[in-house]
Design an enzyme around this catalytic site. Sequence first.
Site, mmCIF file in Angstrom:
data_model
loop_
_atom_site.group_PDB
_atom_site.id
_atom_site.type_symbol
_atom_site.label_atom_id
_atom_site.label_comp_id
_atom_site.label_asym_id
_atom_site.label_seq_id
_atom_site.Cartn_x
_atom_site.Cartn_y
_atom_site.Cartn_z
ATOM 1 N N MET A 1 0.763 -1.366 -0.097
ATOM 2 C CA MET A 1 0.008 -0.120 -0.013
ATOM 3 C C MET A 1 0.732 1.362 0.134
ATOM 4 S SD MET A 1 -2.596 1.176 2.732
ATOM 5 C CE MET A 1 -3.831 0.165 2.466
ATOM 6 N N LEU B 1 -5.713 7.198 -2.345
ATOM 7 C CA LEU B 1 -6.379 5.717 -1.569
ATOM 8 C C LEU B 1 -8.007 6.037 -1.623
ATOM 9 C CD1 LEU B 1 -5.111 4.834 1.873
ATOM 10 C CD2 LEU B 1 -7.454 5.013 1.409
ATOM 11 N N LEU C 1 -10.286 -0.786 -2.894
ATOM 12 C CA LEU C 1 -9.982 -0.496 -1.384
ATOM 13 C C LEU C 1 -10.992 0.147 -0.378
ATOM 14 C CD1 LEU C 1 -7.928 -0.836 0.876
ATOM 15 C CD2 LEU C 1 -7.142 1.691 0.233
ATOM 16 N N ARG D 1 0.933 1.427 -3.946
ATOM 17 C CA ARG D 1 -0.207 1.645 -4.581
ATOM 18 C C ARG D 1 -0.626 3.284 -4.497
ATOM 19 N NH1 ARG D 1 -3.815 2.695 -7.125
ATOM 20 N NH2 ARG D 1 -5.740 1.445 -7.628
ATOM 21 N N TYR D 2 -0.314 3.917 -3.312
ATOM 22 C CA TYR D 2 -0.955 5.111 -3.120
ATOM 23 C C TYR D 2 0.227 6.148 -2.716
ATOM 24 C CZ TYR D 2 -4.750 1.810 -2.298
ATOM 25 O OH TYR D 2 -5.703 0.836 -2.531
ATOM 26 N N HIS E 1 -5.798 -5.857 9.931
ATOM 27 C CA HIS E 1 -6.663 -4.973 9.384
ATOM 28 C C HIS E 1 -8.085 -5.491 9.350
ATOM 29 C CE1 HIS E 1 -5.090 -0.958 8.215
ATOM 30 N NE2 HIS E 1 -3.868 -1.562 8.060
ATOM 31 N N ASP F 1 6.603 -1.695 10.084
ATOM 32 C CA ASP F 1 6.112 -0.602 11.051
ATOM 33 C C ASP F 1 5.434 0.392 9.844
ATOM 34 O OD1 ASP F 1 6.326 -1.263 13.620
ATOM 35 O OD2 ASP F 1 8.338 -0.642 13.798
ATOM 36 N N GLU G 1 -0.306 2.459 11.305
ATOM 37 C CA GLU G 1 -1.357 1.356 12.133
ATOM 38 C C GLU G 1 -0.450 0.680 13.167
ATOM 39 O OE1 GLU G 1 -1.165 1.533 8.600
ATOM 40 O OE2 GLU G 1 -3.259 2.078 7.911
ATOM 41 N N GLU H 1 -1.726 3.951 15.741
ATOM 42 C CA GLU H 1 -2.776 3.202 16.162
ATOM 43 C C GLU H 1 -2.511 2.283 17.243
ATOM 44 O OE1 GLU H 1 -6.762 0.808 14.420
ATOM 45 O OE2 GLU H 1 -5.066 1.384 13.049
#
Length: 426
Positions: A63, A79, A85, A152-153, A265, A342, A345, A349
């Site tokens: 990602m 995103l 997604l 991807r983003y 996730h 890492d 998230e 988070e």
Amino acid sequence: MAFRLPASQLCKVATSLTATTIRPLLFLRQPRQQSRWLATPTYPVTQNSIGSQGPTAMVFLNMGGPSTVDEVGDFLSRLFADGDLIPLGRLQSYLGPLISKRRTPKIQKQYAAIGGGSPIRKWSEYQCAEMCKLLDEISPETAPHKPYVAFRYANPLTEEMYRKLLADGFGNGKGGRAVAFTQYPQYSCSTTGSSLNELWKWRQRLEGKAGPLDDGSDGTIKWSVIDRWPVHPGLVEAFASNIEKKLLEYPEEQRDKVVLLFSAHSLPMTVVNRGDPYPAEVAATVHAVMHRLNHANPYRLCWQSQVGPQPWLGPQTQMTVEEYVAKGQKDLLLIPIAFTSDHIETLFELDEEVIGESGHKDTIKRVESLNGNPIFIEALASLAKTHLDSGIACSKQMGLRCPGCKSERCAESKKFFAGQQELLAA
């Protein structure tokens, strides 16, 4: 709360490996690999001689994440534009920009809190380069192995990676071999599926019109895919060893009573009910790790990063921690089981929200992410070599669409990668 998204990932050959077959590779060069980790990594990998089947491009798919706070806005825009997604239907092009713009200031603060950006690019480039060094040693016939990363983003985006492949001498009438290696061990249509759809899109745009050469080929890149590896012995060993190391921080008399909370996730239940394989593959990883640990501790699987009002796969990680604390169970160990390094998230988070807001930072801890773990790097090389030796374009599981899938792009992408088998055989 941290940025919540439905991220969310068994290679036929990889799952056929046993602990017996992988342990010699995992531990044979352990001391030298450790010295590499302590040294400054060098990029790119180079080699004086080329194997009979080389060179080979090894492309890590993930990602990605903004490396600086200033990149957050573009990251969120890409995103929320991805229907794989975050499916927003016909309103995707309208709602996506609105949501990303509204969330940007909040998410910028979160990235600032973890050092000003995501470390995922640093770790991805390091992991891929170190894996390629090992591959040059254990698979000389496909050497040299060239490391690439396609996010991807975030930068480096898939388009940037593909253009670099072409500039480096792959394709453009010269052919060459490339392996798309997902860094989501457990497959989901919204993560690995989305990355492969993007890779297929740029392949079609940049090489799709190549004509036949004198030898009958079209001179384009031959692709194969490592699309999932949730129970690979090396992955399991890396997770298990990190858990054992962290458990040593608890008093000996309490150690076997610590509850292991595997966190991954989450996914919207609409995606789960469509038939996405991700929940089953995450559970397979958890079971394999617990088997390696001889089920020495009680454990649960929970899910993080939910967003919005619709039903998501649960129980939620933060709620799970709060409920156990309320029941008097305060010795909890969080294991990010679907991440290979890492990023926000884990660093924000889990560390800042779930643990930081629990009121029990002394007894609620998190296992270190895989990052530069030498066991994990060895596992990547072992998995890649097995894939290269197999001659398989992708797993049979990848060719199977979800029963509720309606995406024609997904169908065409799967058809393309499965179709590479004929080229590899030739």
